[in-house]
Design a protein around this motif. Structure first.
Motif, mmCIF file in Angstrom:
data_model
loop_
_atom_site.group_PDB
_atom_site.id
_atom_site.type_symbol
_atom_site.label_atom_id
_atom_site.label_comp_id
_atom_site.label_asym_id
_atom_site.label_seq_id
_atom_site.Cartn_x
_atom_site.Cartn_y
_atom_site.Cartn_z
ATOM 1 N N SER A 11 0.838 -1.208 0.000
ATOM 2 C CA SER A 11 0.000 0.000 0.000
ATOM 3 C C SER A 11 0.868 1.252 0.000
ATOM 4 O O SER A 11 1.900 1.315 0.668
ATOM 5 C CB SER A 11 -0.911 0.002 1.230
ATOM 6 N N SER A 12 0.448 2.236 -0.779
ATOM 7 C CA SER A 12 1.115 3.546 -0.852
ATOM 8 C C SER A 12 2.568 3.426 -1.295
ATOM 9 O O SER A 12 3.419 4.219 -0.887
ATOM 10 C CB SER A 12 1.039 4.269 0.507
ATOM 11 N N ALA A 13 2.874 2.434 -2.121
ATOM 12 C CA ALA A 13 4.241 2.259 -2.628
ATOM 13 C C ALA A 13 4.194 2.178 -4.146
ATOM 14 O O ALA A 13 3.204 1.739 -4.740
ATOM 15 C CB ALA A 13 4.878 1.015 -2.049
ATOM 16 N N ARG A 14 5.275 2.607 -4.756
ATOM 17 C CA ARG A 14 5.400 2.554 -6.211
ATOM 18 C C ARG A 14 6.669 1.791 -6.547
ATOM 19 O O ARG A 14 7.748 2.152 -6.091
ATOM 20 C CB ARG A 14 5.460 3.975 -6.788
ATOM 21 N N ILE A 15 6.540 0.738 -7.339
ATOM 22 C CA ILE A 15 7.691 -0.119 -7.624
ATOM 23 C C ILE A 15 7.874 -0.264 -9.132
ATOM 24 O O ILE A 15 6.946 -0.066 -9.922
ATOM 25 C CB ILE A 15 7.536 -1.513 -6.988
ATOM 26 N N ASP A 16 9.103 -0.613 -9.519
ATOM 27 C CA ASP A 16 9.407 -0.872 -10.929
ATOM 28 C C ASP A 16 9.024 -2.302 -11.280
ATOM 29 O O ASP A 16 9.317 -3.233 -10.535
ATOM 30 C CB ASP A 16 10.899 -0.667 -11.198
ATOM 31 N N LEU A 17 8.391 -2.449 -12.437
ATOM 32 C CA LEU A 17 8.026 -3.766 -12.944
ATOM 33 C C LEU A 17 8.653 -3.934 -14.321
ATOM 34 O O LEU A 17 8.402 -3.133 -15.237
ATOM 35 C CB LEU A 17 6.509 -3.919 -13.040
#
Length: 252
Positions: A79-85
């Motif tokens: 939650s409330s995180a942004r990650i590289d995919l």
């Protein structure tokens, strides 16, 4: 002011074009447990399922199930995180071949399927045909004066320098417009390369001939992350992410 608005509009247009070029993937399932396998590492949950041949046939306009193994991959960020995919960070190993295999892109898959649906090239050499005739004959032998009768056979060989057969039309999937349609469908449903902040899913495509696909055994899906190279026959990793999938899928 006008220049600022123009600059802002240009930036918005560029962003829109970049977004439009990204595959949309498929809707992520409600929970990671809805997939065959799932694993959480540092708050990020990875999940995967193998699509059955029937599901693959239903997903695209032309059948790729005989040539490619298709996995649905999902990533659930905290939650409330942004990650590289990065879809290229995934590799697959089968229990019949320990070498890691990266996914094929939509252009490669569509071109491969088109080639397999093209007719064989017409023969350009001379065509040779043979014929045999069987008949009945009777008459008088000019030397003995006796009557005779019976059957005879006659053989004939002909050479034709023209093409043996007219051109054969491609099978469905072999036309250029078929390749373009399939490529767009494959791209649209591929796992996207993006920064994500919500559950994201999509398909990855692996050539079955290189995976040595069989109905028994298992597949190991490993996520290496962005820009990393796979290690032959596995290898130690401080944050190794491996999902084990049975090689025989069940339809959902």
């Amino acid at each position: 002011m006008v220049r600022s608005l123009t600059t802002a509009a240009s930036l918005w247009l560029c962003s829109a074009l970049v977004f439009a070029q990204q595959p949309r993937g498929v809707p992520a399932r409600s929970t990671p447990s809805d997939y065959t396998a799932h694993l959480s590492v540092n708050g990020v949950t990875y999940a995967a399922s193998l699509l059955s041949p029937a599901e693959v046939k239903h997903a695209f306009a032309f059948d790729i199930s005989r040539s490619y193994v298709v996995f649905e991959i999902a990533v659930y960020p905290p939650s409330s995180a942004r990650i590289d995919l990065d879809p290229d960070g995934f590799v697959v190993r089968s229990s019949h071949s320990g070498e890691p295999l990266r996914p094929s892109d939509s252009v490669t898959v569509a071109s491969d399927i088109q080639q397999k649906n093209l007719p064989p090239p017409p023969s350009r050499g001379p065509g040779v045909t043979a014929s045999t005739a069987i008949g009945y004959e009777s008459g008088t032998d000019p030397y003995t004066g006796q009557r005779y009768h019976g059957t005879y056979t006659a053989s004939q060989v002909a050479v034709d320098n023209r093409d043996n057969f007219p051109p054969v039309a491609p099978s469905p999937g072999g036309y250029p417009q078929d390749r373009a349609l399939l490529e767009n469908q494959l791209w649209d449903k591929s796992l996207p390369q993006a920064k994500i902040e919500r559950p994201t899913a999509g398909y990855l495509y692996f050539p079955s001939s290189l995976l040595k696909k069989k109905s028994s055994g298992e597949y190991e899906i490993e996520y290496l992350g962005s820009g990393k190279e796979p290690v032959l026959n596995g290898g130690a990793s401080s944050q190794k992410i491996v999902l084990v999938i049975p090689a025989k899928a069940k339809s959902h």
